[in-house]
Design a protein around this motif. Structure first.
Motif, PDB file in Angstrom:
ATOM      1  N   TYR A 126      -0.249   8.681  -9.561  1.00 21.30           N
ATOM      2  CA  TYR A 126       0.991   8.111  -9.067  1.00 21.30           C
ATOM      3  C   TYR A 126       0.672   6.819  -8.320  1.00 21.30           C
ATOM      4  O   TYR A 126      -0.225   6.777  -7.494  1.00 21.30           O
ATOM      5  N   ARG A 127       1.444   5.781  -8.569  1.00 24.64           N
ATOM      6  CA  ARG A 127       1.214   4.495  -7.914  1.00 24.64           C
ATOM      7  C   ARG A 127       1.989   4.449  -6.599  1.00 24.64           C
ATOM      8  O   ARG A 127       2.867   3.628  -6.397  1.00 24.64           O
ATOM      9  N   ASN A 128       1.652   5.351  -5.694  1.00 23.48           N
ATOM     10  CA  ASN A 128       2.338   5.401  -4.414  1.00 23.48           C
ATOM     11  C   ASN A 128       1.908   4.227  -3.538  1.00 23.48           C
ATOM     12  O   ASN A 128       0.817   3.705  -3.666  1.00 23.48           O
ATOM     13  N   GLY A 129       2.765   3.853  -2.653  1.00 20.18           N
ATOM     14  CA  GLY A 129       2.433   2.808  -1.705  1.00 20.18           C
ATOM     15  C   GLY A 129       2.697   1.397  -2.186  1.00 20.18           C
ATOM     16  O   GLY A 129       2.500   0.441  -1.427  1.00 20.18           O
ATOM     17  N   LYS A 130       3.173   1.217  -3.402  1.00 23.29           N
ATOM     18  CA  LYS A 130       3.490  -0.119  -3.900  1.00 23.29           C
ATOM     19  C   LYS A 130       4.866  -0.517  -3.373  1.00 23.29           C
ATOM     20  O   LYS A 130       5.857  -0.476  -4.089  1.00 23.29           O
ATOM     21  N   VAL A 131       4.898  -0.919  -2.122  1.00 24.73           N
ATOM     22  CA  VAL A 131       6.177  -1.133  -1.443  1.00 24.73           C
ATOM     23  C   VAL A 131       6.365  -2.603  -1.074  1.00 24.73           C
ATOM     24  O   VAL A 131       6.943  -2.920  -0.029  1.00 24.73           O
ATOM     25  N   SER A 132       5.907  -3.510  -1.919  1.00 24.32           N
ATOM     26  CA  SER A 132       6.063  -4.943  -1.634  1.00 24.32           C
ATOM     27  C   SER A 132       7.524  -5.335  -1.482  1.00 24.32           C
ATOM     28  O   SER A 132       7.858  -6.301  -0.786  1.00 24.32           O
ATOM     29  N   ALA A 133       8.427  -4.577  -2.132  1.00 23.88           N
ATOM     30  CA  ALA A 133       9.860  -4.878  -2.024  1.00 23.88           C
ATOM     31  C   ALA A 133      10.369  -4.693  -0.602  1.00 23.88           C
ATOM     32  O   ALA A 133      11.433  -5.210  -0.245  1.00 23.88           O
ATOM     33  N   SER A 134       9.628  -3.964   0.235  1.00 25.08           N
ATOM     34  CA  SER A 134      10.043  -3.731   1.621  1.00 25.08           C
ATOM     35  C   SER A 134       9.334  -4.640   2.608  1.00 25.08           C
ATOM     36  O   SER A 134       9.412  -4.408   3.824  1.00 25.08           O
ATOM     37  N   CYS A 135       8.659  -5.665   2.125  1.00 23.11           N
ATOM     38  CA  CYS A 135       7.899  -6.543   3.020  1.00 23.11           C
ATOM     39  C   CYS A 135       8.781  -7.175   4.094  1.00 23.11           C
ATOM     40  O   CYS A 135       8.379  -7.283   5.256  1.00 23.11           O
ATOM     41  N   ASP A 136       9.981  -7.604   3.737  1.00 16.87           N
ATOM     42  CA  ASP A 136      10.818  -8.343   4.680  1.00 16.87           C
ATOM     43  C   ASP A 136      11.353  -7.460   5.801  1.00 16.87           C
ATOM     44  O   ASP A 136      11.146  -7.739   6.981  1.00 16.87           O
ATOM     45  N   ASN A 137      12.070  -6.388   5.443  1.00 17.14           N
ATOM     46  CA  ASN A 137      12.679  -5.554   6.483  1.00 17.14           C
ATOM     47  C   ASN A 137      11.829  -4.350   6.858  1.00 17.14           C
ATOM     48  O   ASN A 137      12.172  -3.618   7.780  1.00 17.14           O
ATOM     49  N   MET A 138      10.746  -4.121   6.123  1.00 23.07           N
ATOM     50  CA  MET A 138       9.810  -3.013   6.386  1.00 23.07           C
ATOM     51  C   MET A 138      10.522  -1.654   6.374  1.00 23.07           C
ATOM     52  O   MET A 138      10.079  -0.699   6.994  1.00 23.07           O
ATOM     53  N   ARG A 139      11.618  -1.583   5.658  1.00 24.51           N
ATOM     54  CA  ARG A 139      12.403  -0.339   5.622  1.00 24.51           C
ATOM     55  C   ARG A 139      12.206   0.365   4.293  1.00 24.51           C
ATOM     56  O   ARG A 139      12.457  -0.221   3.235  1.00 24.51           O
ATOM     57  N   VAL A 154     -10.624  -0.655   5.560  1.00 26.71           N
ATOM     58  CA  VAL A 154     -11.744   0.137   6.068  1.00 26.71           C
ATOM     59  C   VAL A 154     -11.964   1.348   5.183  1.00 26.71           C
ATOM     60  O   VAL A 154     -13.098   1.729   4.900  1.00 26.71           O
ATOM     61  N   ASP A 155     -10.876   1.953   4.722  1.00 25.08           N
ATOM     62  CA  ASP A 155     -10.956   3.123   3.837  1.00 25.08           C
ATOM     63  C   ASP A 155     -10.026   2.904   2.648  1.00 25.08           C
ATOM     64  O   ASP A 155      -8.835   3.233   2.716  1.00 25.08           O
ATOM     65  N   PRO A 156     -10.536   2.361   1.530  1.00 22.34           N
ATOM     66  CA  PRO A 156      -9.680   2.099   0.356  1.00 22.34           C
ATOM     67  C   PRO A 156      -9.105   3.353  -0.276  1.00 22.34           C
ATOM     68  O   PRO A 156      -8.182   3.254  -1.081  1.00 22.34           O
ATOM     69  N   ALA A 157      -9.621   4.520   0.063  1.00 25.25           N
ATOM     70  CA  ALA A 157      -9.105   5.754  -0.533  1.00 25.25           C
ATOM     71  C   ALA A 157      -7.698   6.068  -0.035  1.00 25.25           C
ATOM     72  O   ALA A 157      -6.915   6.702  -0.745  1.00 25.25           O
ATOM     73  N   ILE A 158      -7.374   5.640   1.172  1.00 24.43           N
ATOM     74  CA  ILE A 158      -6.069   5.988   1.745  1.00 24.43           C
ATOM     75  C   ILE A 158      -5.242   4.757   2.099  1.00 24.43           C
ATOM     76  O   ILE A 158      -4.120   4.894   2.609  1.00 24.43           O
ATOM     77  N   SER A 159      -5.762   3.559   1.864  1.00 21.79           N
ATOM     78  CA  SER A 159      -5.017   2.346   2.183  1.00 21.79           C
ATOM     79  C   SER A 159      -5.236   1.307   1.097  1.00 21.79           C
ATOM     80  O   SER A 159      -6.260   1.305   0.411  1.00 21.79           O
ATOM     81  N   GLN A 160      -4.264   0.401   0.958  1.00 23.85           N
ATOM     82  CA  GLN A 160      -4.343  -0.634  -0.064  1.00 23.85           C
ATOM     83  C   GLN A 160      -3.677  -1.912   0.433  1.00 23.85           C
ATOM     84  O   GLN A 160      -2.804  -1.872   1.302  1.00 23.85           O
ATOM     85  N   LEU A 161      -4.115  -3.038  -0.125  1.00 27.55           N
ATOM     86  CA  LEU A 161      -3.566  -4.328   0.253  1.00 27.55           C
ATOM     87  C   LEU A 161      -2.328  -4.637  -0.578  1.00 27.55           C
ATOM     88  O   LEU A 161      -2.258  -4.313  -1.760  1.00 27.55           O
ATOM     89  N   LEU A 162      -1.348  -5.280   0.056  1.00 28.29           N
ATOM     90  CA  LEU A 162      -0.132  -5.699  -0.623  1.00 28.29           C
ATOM     91  C   LEU A 162       0.030  -7.206  -0.509  1.00 28.29           C
ATOM     92  O   LEU A 162      -0.508  -7.836   0.402  1.00 28.29           O
ATOM     93  N   LYS A 163       0.794  -7.746  -1.422  1.00 25.52           N
ATOM     94  CA  LYS A 163       1.119  -9.172  -1.388  1.00 25.52           C
ATOM     95  C   LYS A 163       2.537  -9.332  -0.878  1.00 25.52           C
ATOM     96  O   LYS A 163       3.501  -8.979  -1.546  1.00 25.52           O
ATOM     97  N   CYS A 164       2.665  -9.861   0.337  1.00 30.34           N
ATOM     98  CA  CYS A 164       3.974 -10.159   0.906  1.00 30.34           C
ATOM     99  C   CYS A 164       4.146 -11.667   0.900  1.00 30.34           C
ATOM    100  O   CYS A 164       3.321 -12.396   1.462  1.00 30.34           O
ATOM    101  N   GLY A 165       5.193 -12.141   0.264  1.00 30.22           N
ATOM    102  CA  GLY A 165       5.365 -13.572   0.109  1.00 30.22           C
ATOM    103  C   GLY A 165       4.338 -14.115  -0.866  1.00 30.22           C
ATOM    104  O   GLY A 165       4.130 -13.564  -1.951  1.00 30.22           O
ATOM    105  N   ASP A 166       3.669 -15.183  -0.464  1.00 27.41           N
ATOM    106  CA  ASP A 166       2.673 -15.812  -1.338  1.00 27.41           C
ATOM    107  C   ASP A 166       1.247 -15.442  -0.959  1.00 27.41           C
ATOM    108  O   ASP A 166       0.300 -15.986  -1.527  1.00 27.41           O
TER     109      ASP A 166
END
Length: 559
Positions: free
Chosen positions: A22-35, A102-114
């Motif tokens: 499952y591609r959980n955590g792909k929440v770039s759409a919530s970057c602005d309001n963080m909701r 620090v721990d890629p198993a439980i965290s991932q980087l997102l692209k907010c804006g550019d």
């Protein structure tokens, strides 16, 4: 036991490619309001989670360690989060700087804006009590930075923009920390409790109804799935009822395919019911609208039956996801499980109205089905069963020089190949291509079709009983038969829990040939021992074959 051992060689690798994460955590759409788009309001109380940093001064290029920890006594682990760094003087600004994991198993980087890596989120629903990341200060960093976090404890329990510490560049006067405020335009409607269950009285005269079973009454039958609607002024009143563990729902659709639909969900949330409008893009999870245009909302829970009622305007021009109700649509009625307000895939094939219906049209008793005609024809490929059971019958009779059972078997083989190939094509027609959401079912269906076509080819090239090649033929035949037989059993079990589910299995093929011979269990074990030893010359292969020998039946046909 024989078929279980043989099939391990054929399908052990198949399931290595059928599982998808499952591609959980792909929440770039919530970057602005963080909701999070979870159809629930954020918790306005004090957050049990705290953001900490290892320094309060920085220079461009420095790194700051940032943590989210469950600080309150008895705080529960959380399953989702989103971390950003923003200009402390303008918290509505874009994310600043980048993060390092620090721990890629439980965290991932997102692209907010550019900026790639300007936010961090979770990777799965793994529950944790602490998250740690590294923030890299950019060269053009604002003088002061404040860290913000949204933390999701459960689907319907979360805190938005939890304020963290303010860090400032060296030589800059720190600014006072100010509370973080969030803005929402969500309309909150307090639902009432229905005093009594719905009734089918008036169906066809004062309101339109879609029911399963047909003519059932939700007032007296808890297993009645029921949808009614009637025009009242400039709106339409909907009533929905069904026995379900988590939710009941209905959708308005332009066709009989899931996708681009106007959806309404009645979700059990503890001892109450949440009523939410949603929409579906393609064959995806329904997205709940943050703004609800529903009024006169009411619900009822009793004996496992979920009931909800609401009113909706005929026209909602400001919401392009809501269909205009003076046009005709197919109606879908579905139910399934829900967890913390999050709905899962429906348990059964949805009930789909037989024809389109104008929602504001004249009252009508509608009919529907959970198994479209094309799906029923697809299931016909499992009907050839007689080849397995009639071998002992008519032992002295022949047809065109061959035993009766063999001629029937051969005819059945041809029919099964034709019907299975037809079913294979119909499955693609019904789904409009490959179904990426079918899981192992789709891959097993392709495997069964391939092995079904392989069966008559194997019969053509079957070696004589005394040939050295019979060992390989014997095991390949068992693999082919077993996959088909297991698929058949899976289809039967699925049919018991859901009507009209697609079944792509075929019955076991009878062993062919007049020159069959009987061998003892010891000879059978020897054949498999020889075969497994040639496949992998290891003690494990021999132990597996000897285990088969101890559990083998007294005799088996080899051909």
């Amino acid at each position: 036991m024989t078929r279980r051992l043989c099939i391990l060689l054929a399908v052990a690798t198949m399931f290595l490619v059928t599982a998808e994460g499952y591609r959980n955590g792909k929440v770039s759409a919530s970057c602005d309001n963080m909701r999070p788009n979870h159809s629930h309001e954020s918790n306005n109380g004090s957050s049990p989670y705290t953001i900490t940093v290892d320094k309060n001064k920085f220079s461009p290029g420095d790194q700051i360690k940032v943590k989210i920890i469950a600080s309150a006594s008895g705080a529960k682990a959380f399953e989702g989060f989103l971390i950003e760094a923003r200009d402390a003087t303008n918290l509505d600004s874009a994310a600043a700087g980048t993060f390092k994991l620090v721990d890629p198993a439980i965290s991932q980087l997102l692209k907010c804006g550019d900026i790639q890596g300007s936010a961090v989120s979770h990777t799965s629903k793994t529950k944790v009590k602490e998250i740690q990341v590294i923030w890299n200060a950019p060269k053009d960093s604002p003088p002061s930075i404040q860290f913000l976090a949204t933390v999701v404890q459960h689907y319907n329990v979360f805190w938005v923009k939890i304020p963290g510490p303010v860090v400032t560049q060296s030589g800059v006067t720190p600014i006072p920390t100010r509370p973080t405020t969030t803005h929402t335009t969500t309309v909150i409607t307090t639902p009432s409790v229905l005093p009594k269950p719905f009734t089918s009285d008036g169906c066809g005269s004062s309101k339109s109804c879609l029911r399963d079973p047909s003519e059932c009454n939700p007032e007296t039958d808890p297993k009645c799935f029921f949808l009614s609607f009637a025009t009242e002024g400039q709106g339409v009143v909907f009533e929905l009822s069904g026995q379900a563990e988590g939710y009941v729902s209905f959708a308005l659709s332009l066709d009989k395919w899931m996708g681009n639909d106007d959806v309404y969900l009645c979700i059990r949330n503890g001892e109450s019911v949440d009523i939410d409008p949603a929409y579906v893009k393609g064959r995806t999870h329904p997205v709940v609208d943050s703004q609800s245009e529903l009024s006169d909302v009411a619900w009822r829970l009793a004996d496992g039956v979920i009931q909800c009622k609401f009113r909706r305007d005929i026209y909602i021009p400001q919401d392009h996801h809501r269909f205009t109700l003076d046009k005709s649509y197919y109606l879908f009625l579905a139910h399934g499980r829900a967890e913390y307000g999050m709905v899962h895939k429906h348990d059964r094939q949805p009930l789909i109205s037989a024809n389109k219906k104008v929602i504001t049209g004249a009252p009508e008793n509608m009919s529907g089905s959970r198994s479209p005609l094309i799906m029923k024809f697809h299931a016909a490929s499992t009907g050839i069963v007689f080849a397995r059971y009639f071998k002992p019958s008519w032992p002295q009779h022949t047809i065109f020089g061959q035993k009766v059972w063999f001629q029937v078997h051969r005819t059945a083989m041809v029919l099964v190949v034709l019907l299975t190939c037809t079913a294979f094509v119909l499955a693609f027609i019904y789904r409009g291509g490959w179904s990426w959401h079918a899981g192992a079912h789709a891959y097993l269906g392709c495997t069964v079709t391939a092995l079904t076509v392989l069966q008559p080819l194997m019969a053509i090239f079957r070696p004589p009983p005394d040939s050295a090649s019979k060992v390989h033929y014997y095991c390949i035949k068992h693999i082919s038969d077993t996959v088909e037989r297991d698929r058949e059993q899976d289809g039967r079990e699925g049919a018991q829990s859901t009507e009209g589910d697609e079944r792509e299995s075929t019955e076991e093929r009878k062993r062919k040939g007049r020159d069959e011979q009987q061998v003892t269990g010891e000879e059978k074990g020897g054949i498999l021992l020889h075969y497994f030893s040639r496949l992998a010359n290891s003690p494990a292969s021999q132990r597996m074959a000897m285990a088969l020998l101890r559990r083998a039946p007294e005799n088996v046909s080899v051909y």
